[in-house]
Write an enzyme that holds these catalytic residues in place. Structure first.
Site, PDB file in Angstrom:
ATOM      1  N   GLY A  34     -33.258   0.851   4.991  1.00 18.66           N
ATOM      2  CA  GLY A  34     -32.185  -0.186   4.384  1.00 18.66           C
ATOM      3  C   GLY A  34     -31.063   0.742   4.143  1.00 18.66           C
ATOM      4  O   GLY A  34     -30.647   1.574   5.347  1.00 18.66           O
ATOM      5  N   SER A  35     -30.651   1.018   3.175  1.00 18.91           N
ATOM      6  CA  SER A  35     -28.900   1.995   2.929  1.00 18.91           C
ATOM      7  C   SER A  35     -29.604   3.421   3.081  1.00 18.91           C
ATOM      8  O   SER A  35     -28.597   4.235   3.102  1.00 18.91           O
ATOM      9  CB  SER A  35     -28.101   1.782   1.880  1.00 18.91           C
ATOM     10  N   LYS A  54     -42.181   4.874   2.831  1.00 20.63           N
ATOM     11  CA  LYS A  54     -40.563   5.408   2.933  1.00 20.63           C
ATOM     12  C   LYS A  54     -40.335   6.411   2.645  1.00 20.63           C
ATOM     13  O   LYS A  54     -40.630   7.345   2.058  1.00 20.63           O
ATOM     14  CB  LYS A  54     -40.019   4.536   1.439  1.00 20.63           C
ATOM     15  N   ASP A 138     -30.326  -5.247  -6.666  1.00 20.17           N
ATOM     16  CA  ASP A 138     -30.497  -5.732  -5.510  1.00 20.17           C
ATOM     17  C   ASP A 138     -31.410  -6.948  -4.794  1.00 20.17           C
ATOM     18  O   ASP A 138     -32.698  -7.110  -4.667  1.00 20.17           O
ATOM     19  CB  ASP A 138     -30.608  -5.136  -4.162  1.00 20.17           C
TER      20      ASP A 138
END
Length: 217
Positions: A34-35, A54, A138
């Site tokens: 992801g970002s 993560k 999101d």
């Protein structure tokens, strides 16, 4: 499919990614990025469980992974909420261990020749509307995953790095209206007002939800 993203480059440029996390999770292949973080498949060699890890580089900026951890703990093990297994620091990274989930709605749609049945579309809409009752963040097909095992019929919403409270429980008021805000989320699925710099709220989540609906029979 592995998505190449600047976050992945930052992870590998800062320092060597550890082979293990918390002494028990052995990192495997990359599941996505992801970002702000990269997600790995990992195995807990103490009990052979397979999880998702993560990793986010430690920087001077507030940690999005830590923020996500706190949000997930607050939401608890609700339906469609990934289960948190562990959070902490490993080497020069924030690390978050989550239950492993299946493919995203985006990937399933492509695998089915970009066509869902009417029953599937109704089921997706019903489940996502239920998730939006307590999630503000999101919303996009890539962040909607199916479960594994007994949860294969359940949709999970993931990636809470930019999620925030939309309701002040103390004052019982919605977050205030503001202008001049930066775009949050993914541009293709962000609301029009989000693009115009207005503070996104519940209405904008519903608009983002509508943009996930090219999945028509």
């Amino acid at each position: 499919m592995v998505m190449h993203h600047p976050a992945m480059n930052r992870l590998h440029s800062m320092s060597k990614v550890p082979a293990r996390v918390d002494g028990r999770f052995r990192l495997g292949n990359i599941l996505g990025s992801g970002s702000y973080a990269v997600v790995y498949r990992a195995q807990n060699f103490l009990n052979d469980d397979v999880v998702a890890i993560k990793l986010e580089p430690l920087t001077s900026c507030p940690s999005s992974v830590e923020r996500e951890y706190k949000i997930l703990k607050r939401l608890g093990n609700g339906v469609g909420i990934p289960r948190v297994i562990w959070f902490g620091r490993e080497s020069t990274y924030h690390a978050l261990a989550l239950e492993l989930l299946g493919p995203s709605l985006h990937d399933i749609f492509k695998a089915r020749n970009r066509k869902f049945s009417l029953h599937t579309v109704v089921n997706i809409g019903d489940q996502l509307l239920s998730r939006l009752e307590y999630i503000h963040g999101d919303i996009k097909p890539q962040n909607i995953l199916v479960g594994l095992g007994e949860s294969t019929q359940t949709l999970f919403v993931v990636d809470f790095g930019i999620a925030k409270m939309y309701w002040n429980a103390a004052t019982e008021t919605h977050i205030p209206f503001r202008r001049g805000q930066p775009l949050t989320g993914t541009p293709a699925f962000a609301s029009i007002n989000n693009h115009l710099g207005l503070e996104p709220g519940r209405r904008d989540d519903l608009e983002s939800f509508s943009y996930t609906s090219p999945y028509v029979p």
